[in-house]
Write a protein that holds these residues in place. Structure first.
Motif, PDB file in Angstrom:
ATOM      1  N   PHE A 141       0.843  -1.195   0.000  1.00 20.60           N
ATOM      2  CA  PHE A 141       0.000   0.000   0.000  1.00 20.60           C
ATOM      3  C   PHE A 141       0.879   1.245   0.000  1.00 20.60           C
ATOM      4  CE2 PHE A 141      -3.828  -2.302   1.356  1.00 20.60           C
ATOM      5  CZ  PHE A 141      -3.260  -3.438   1.916  1.00 20.60           C
ATOM      6  N   TYR A 171       0.474   5.394   1.003  1.00 24.08           N
ATOM      7  CA  TYR A 171      -0.339   6.416   1.651  1.00 24.08           C
ATOM      8  C   TYR A 171       0.408   7.747   1.580  1.00 24.08           C
ATOM      9  CZ  TYR A 171      -3.014   2.606   3.843  1.00 24.08           C
ATOM     10  OH  TYR A 171      -3.789   1.487   4.072  1.00 24.08           O
ATOM     11  N   GLN A 229       0.764  11.383   3.642  1.00 26.38           N
ATOM     12  CA  GLN A 229       0.466  12.014   4.929  1.00 26.38           C
ATOM     13  C   GLN A 229       0.911  13.466   4.908  1.00 26.38           C
ATOM     14  OE1 GLN A 229       2.283  10.235   8.441  1.00 26.38           O
ATOM     15  NE2 GLN A 229       0.620  10.986   9.732  1.00 26.38           N
ATOM     16  N   GLY A 289      -3.700  12.635   9.226  1.00 19.03           N
ATOM     17  CA  GLY A 289      -3.538  11.194   9.159  1.00 19.03           C
ATOM     18  C   GLY A 289      -3.192  10.768   7.743  1.00 19.03           C
ATOM     19  N   PRO A 290      -2.601   9.596   7.600  1.00 24.37           N
ATOM     20  CA  PRO A 290      -2.284   9.098   6.259  1.00 24.37           C
ATOM     21  C   PRO A 290      -3.545   8.919   5.430  1.00 24.37           C
ATOM     22  CG  PRO A 290      -1.118   7.841   7.946  1.00 24.37           C
ATOM     23  CD  PRO A 290      -2.126   8.683   8.668  1.00 24.37           C
ATOM     24  N   PHE A 315      -4.986   7.043   1.860  1.00 21.22           N
ATOM     25  CA  PHE A 315      -4.714   5.977   0.910  1.00 21.22           C
ATOM     26  C   PHE A 315      -4.484   6.522  -0.494  1.00 21.22           C
ATOM     27  CE2 PHE A 315      -5.075   1.881  -1.035  1.00 21.22           C
ATOM     28  CZ  PHE A 315      -5.822   2.047  -2.189  1.00 21.22           C
ATOM     29  N   TYR A 328      -3.021   0.431  -4.020  1.00 20.60           N
ATOM     30  CA  TYR A 328      -2.836  -0.879  -3.412  1.00 20.60           C
ATOM     31  C   TYR A 328      -2.475  -1.913  -4.476  1.00 20.60           C
ATOM     32  CZ  TYR A 328      -4.904  -5.450  -2.118  1.00 20.60           C
ATOM     33  OH  TYR A 328      -5.144  -6.774  -1.921  1.00 20.60           O
ATOM     34  N   ASP A 356      -6.244  -1.244  -6.788  1.00 14.68           N
ATOM     35  CA  ASP A 356      -6.991  -0.047  -6.412  1.00 14.68           C
ATOM     36  C   ASP A 356      -6.056   1.150  -6.507  1.00 14.68           C
ATOM     37  OD1 ASP A 356      -8.519   1.978  -5.258  1.00 14.68           O
ATOM     38  OD2 ASP A 356      -9.125   0.792  -3.509  1.00 14.68           O
ATOM     39  N   SER A 390      -7.596   4.309  -6.582  1.00 12.12           N
ATOM     40  CA  SER A 390      -8.606   5.353  -6.436  1.00 12.12           C
ATOM     41  C   SER A 390      -8.121   6.567  -5.653  1.00 12.12           C
ATOM     42  CB  SER A 390      -9.848   4.775  -5.761  1.00 12.12           C
ATOM     43  OG  SER A 390      -9.536   4.303  -4.465  1.00 12.12           O
ATOM     44  N   LEU A 416       4.118   7.210   2.710  1.00  9.08           N
ATOM     45  CA  LEU A 416       4.288   6.004   3.497  1.00  9.08           C
ATOM     46  C   LEU A 416       3.956   4.772   2.661  1.00  9.08           C
ATOM     47  CD1 LEU A 416       2.437   7.268   6.677  1.00  9.08           C
ATOM     48  CD2 LEU A 416       4.860   6.723   6.583  1.00  9.08           C
ATOM     49  N   HIS A 431      -4.088 -10.050   1.751  1.00 10.07           N
ATOM     50  CA  HIS A 431      -5.143  -9.040   1.754  1.00 10.07           C
ATOM     51  C   HIS A 431      -6.193  -9.418   2.784  1.00 10.07           C
ATOM     52  CE1 HIS A 431      -6.683 -12.205  -0.881  1.00 10.07           C
ATOM     53  NE2 HIS A 431      -7.882 -11.772  -0.571  1.00 10.07           N
ATOM     54  N   GLY A 432      -7.137  -8.516   2.992  1.00  6.36           N
ATOM     55  CA  GLY A 432      -8.206  -8.806   3.942  1.00  6.36           C
ATOM     56  C   GLY A 432      -7.990  -8.132   5.277  1.00  6.36           C
ATOM     57  N   ARG A 433      -9.071  -8.006   6.000  1.00 10.85           N
ATOM     58  CA  ARG A 433      -9.067  -7.230   7.230  1.00 10.85           C
ATOM     59  C   ARG A 433      -8.165  -7.816   8.305  1.00 10.85           C
ATOM     60  NH1 ARG A 433     -13.855  -6.827   4.861  1.00 10.85           N
ATOM     61  NH2 ARG A 433     -15.037  -4.897   4.914  1.00 10.85           N
ATOM     62  N   GLN A 442      -1.120  -4.316   8.587  1.00 11.84           N
ATOM     63  CA  GLN A 442      -0.261  -3.576   7.674  1.00 11.84           C
ATOM     64  C   GLN A 442       0.929  -3.028   8.451  1.00 11.84           C
ATOM     65  OE1 GLN A 442      -2.245  -0.709   5.134  1.00 11.84           O
ATOM     66  NE2 GLN A 442      -3.998  -2.063   4.812  1.00 11.84           N
ATOM     67  N   TYR A 448     -14.195  -3.091  11.404  1.00  9.10           N
ATOM     68  CA  TYR A 448     -12.849  -3.386  11.891  1.00  9.10           C
ATOM     69  C   TYR A 448     -12.150  -2.070  12.149  1.00  9.10           C
ATOM     70  CZ  TYR A 448      -8.725  -6.444  12.123  1.00  9.10           C
ATOM     71  OH  TYR A 448      -7.644  -7.167  12.535  1.00  9.10           O
ATOM     72  N   TYR A 455      -3.295   3.150  15.932  1.00 12.13           N
ATOM     73  CA  TYR A 455      -1.885   3.218  15.576  1.00 12.13           C
ATOM     74  C   TYR A 455      -1.190   4.295  16.413  1.00 12.13           C
ATOM     75  CZ  TYR A 455      -2.376   0.336  11.374  1.00 12.13           C
ATOM     76  OH  TYR A 455      -2.586  -0.697  10.508  1.00 12.13           O
ATOM     77  N   PHE A 489      -3.524   7.526  16.138  1.00 11.91           N
ATOM     78  CA  PHE A 489      -4.562   7.559  15.113  1.00 11.91           C
ATOM     79  C   PHE A 489      -5.488   6.371  15.280  1.00 11.91           C
ATOM     80  CE2 PHE A 489      -2.904  10.805  12.337  1.00 11.91           C
ATOM     81  CZ  PHE A 489      -1.520  10.744  12.490  1.00 11.91           C
ATOM     82  N   LYS A 547     -10.635  -0.100   8.845  1.00 15.09           N
ATOM     83  CA  LYS A 547     -10.066  -0.913   7.786  1.00 15.09           C
ATOM     84  C   LYS A 547     -11.175  -1.421   6.878  1.00 15.09           C
ATOM     85  CE  LYS A 547      -6.583  -4.411   6.870  1.00 15.09           C
ATOM     86  NZ  LYS A 547      -5.725  -5.465   7.438  1.00 15.09           N
ATOM     87  N   GLY A 548     -11.077  -1.043   5.621  1.00 17.14           N
ATOM     88  CA  GLY A 548     -11.974  -1.574   4.620  1.00 17.14           C
ATOM     89  C   GLY A 548     -11.464  -2.930   4.162  1.00 17.14           C
ATOM     90  N   ALA A 549     -11.860  -3.324   3.000  1.00 15.66           N
ATOM     91  CA  ALA A 549     -11.430  -4.622   2.488  1.00 15.66           C
ATOM     92  C   ALA A 549      -9.900  -4.690   2.401  1.00 15.66           C
ATOM     93  CB  ALA A 549     -12.038  -4.865   1.121  1.00 15.66           C
ATOM     94  N   LEU A 570      -6.787   1.366   4.644  1.00 12.62           N
ATOM     95  CA  LEU A 570      -7.089   1.974   5.939  1.00 12.62           C
ATOM     96  C   LEU A 570      -7.573   3.403   5.731  1.00 12.62           C
ATOM     97  CD1 LEU A 570      -3.862   0.777   7.762  1.00 12.62           C
ATOM     98  CD2 LEU A 570      -6.165  -0.011   8.287  1.00 12.62           C
ATOM     99  N   PHE A 625      -7.804   6.711   7.941  1.00 13.33           N
ATOM    100  CA  PHE A 625      -7.294   7.255   9.196  1.00 13.33           C
ATOM    101  C   PHE A 625      -8.029   8.520   9.585  1.00 13.33           C
ATOM    102  CE2 PHE A 625      -3.334   4.989  10.189  1.00 13.33           C
ATOM    103  CZ  PHE A 625      -3.087   4.318   9.006  1.00 13.33           C
ATOM    104  N   GLY A 626      -8.043   8.773  10.892  1.00 10.31           N
ATOM    105  CA  GLY A 626      -8.481  10.041  11.424  1.00 10.31           C
ATOM    106  C   GLY A 626      -7.309  11.011  11.472  1.00 10.31           C
ATOM    107  N   GLN A 627      -7.582  12.214  12.035  1.00 13.11           N
ATOM    108  CA  GLN A 627      -6.559  13.258  12.037  1.00 13.11           C
ATOM    109  C   GLN A 627      -5.445  12.982  13.044  1.00 13.11           C
ATOM    110  OE1 GLN A 627      -8.095  17.169  12.910  1.00 13.11           O
ATOM    111  NE2 GLN A 627      -6.267  18.212  12.209  1.00 13.11           N
TER     112      GLN A 627
END
Lengths: 115, 110
Positions: free
Chosen positions: A33, A35, A37, A42-43, A45, A48, A56, A58, A91, A98-100, A104, B32, B36, B89, B93-95, B98, B100-102
């Motif tokens: 992945f 990211y 920041q 926060g980071p 996305f 991926y 992905d 997006s 980052l 993959h998967g929840r 990471q 989920y 961090y 933070f 977590k999606g599929a 991630l 993140f918040g601020q």
């Protein structure tokens, strides 16, 4: 064991220059992945990969951003014609699969400053 | 769109006290959540996670609480130590990716 490594750690580019940021994931990790920041945030996305396939993209902010992972290991994030708003920490993270359920692991990041 | 945010941007506590860091999320379909820790010049480091079918999970000196009714997540750190100083933070977590918040900056007073 070695974690995720990124190079360079710091990069200063003049506006309009192209840059390439490298990520070495943990050996054997399938997913990778990127990211972005911004300072104090926060980071966010960007993109991926699962092995060499970019599944992905997006989050890439414009067509100036391009990422690749040709052999399913090392990845490069390239930014063409850099702009000041591209200044951020980039980052890289990898996970075993993959998967929840899969954690990471993040690298230390590359701090890009565009002047 | 989806968003994960935090109530407080900074938190200052005395060494040895307990710390509570809060987070609000907006996507009720999230299942989920992860906390961090990010120290200066480093990438985020996993602390603890929790699934939406749980309301509490404990780790070593840390506890995460999830309240799905009000879409609120918190991280409790027991007996806060100087090494806990960092930005924290929460993330959904999606599929794969991630969200993140601020972040909340935690500082420890001696």
């Amino acid at each position: 064991g070695a974690g995720v490594s990124q190079s360079p750690r710091y990069k200063v580019a003049k506006r309009g220059q192209d840059v390439a940021l490298r990520c070495d994931p943990i050996s054997g990790h399938v997913s990778l992945f990127w990211y972005q920041q911004a300072l104090g945030q926060g980071p966010e996305f960007l993109t991926y990969f699962q092995n060499e396939a970019q599944l992905d993209k997006s989050g890439l902010p414009s067509d100036r951003f391009f990422a690749e992972r040709p052999e399913g290991s090392v990845s490069t994030l390239k930014i063409q014609r850099t702009q000041q708003e591209d200044s951020a920490v980039y980052l890289c993270a990898s996970s075993l699969d993959h998967g929840r359920a899969y954690e990471q692991y993040f690298g230390p990041g590359t701090r890009l400053t565009v002047t | 769109g989806e968003s994960v945010g935090l109530h407080l941007p900074t938190l200052s506590v005395q060494e040895g006290d307990n710390s509570i860091i809060n987070c609000a999320y907006s996507n009720s379909a999230s299942d989920y959540f992860i906390w961090y820790k990010q120290e200066s010049g480093k990438g985020p480091q996993f602390i603890i996670d929790i699934r939406s079918n749980m309301d509490k999970r404990q780790g070593q000196r840390v506890t995460v609480l999830l309240n799905k009714t009000v879409k609120h997540l918190s991280l409790q750190i027991a007996a806060t130590q100087p090494g806990d100083s960092a930005v924290y933070f929460c993330a959904e977590k999606g599929a794969q990716k991630l969200v993140f918040g601020q972040g909340t900056r935690l500082t420890i007073n001696p």
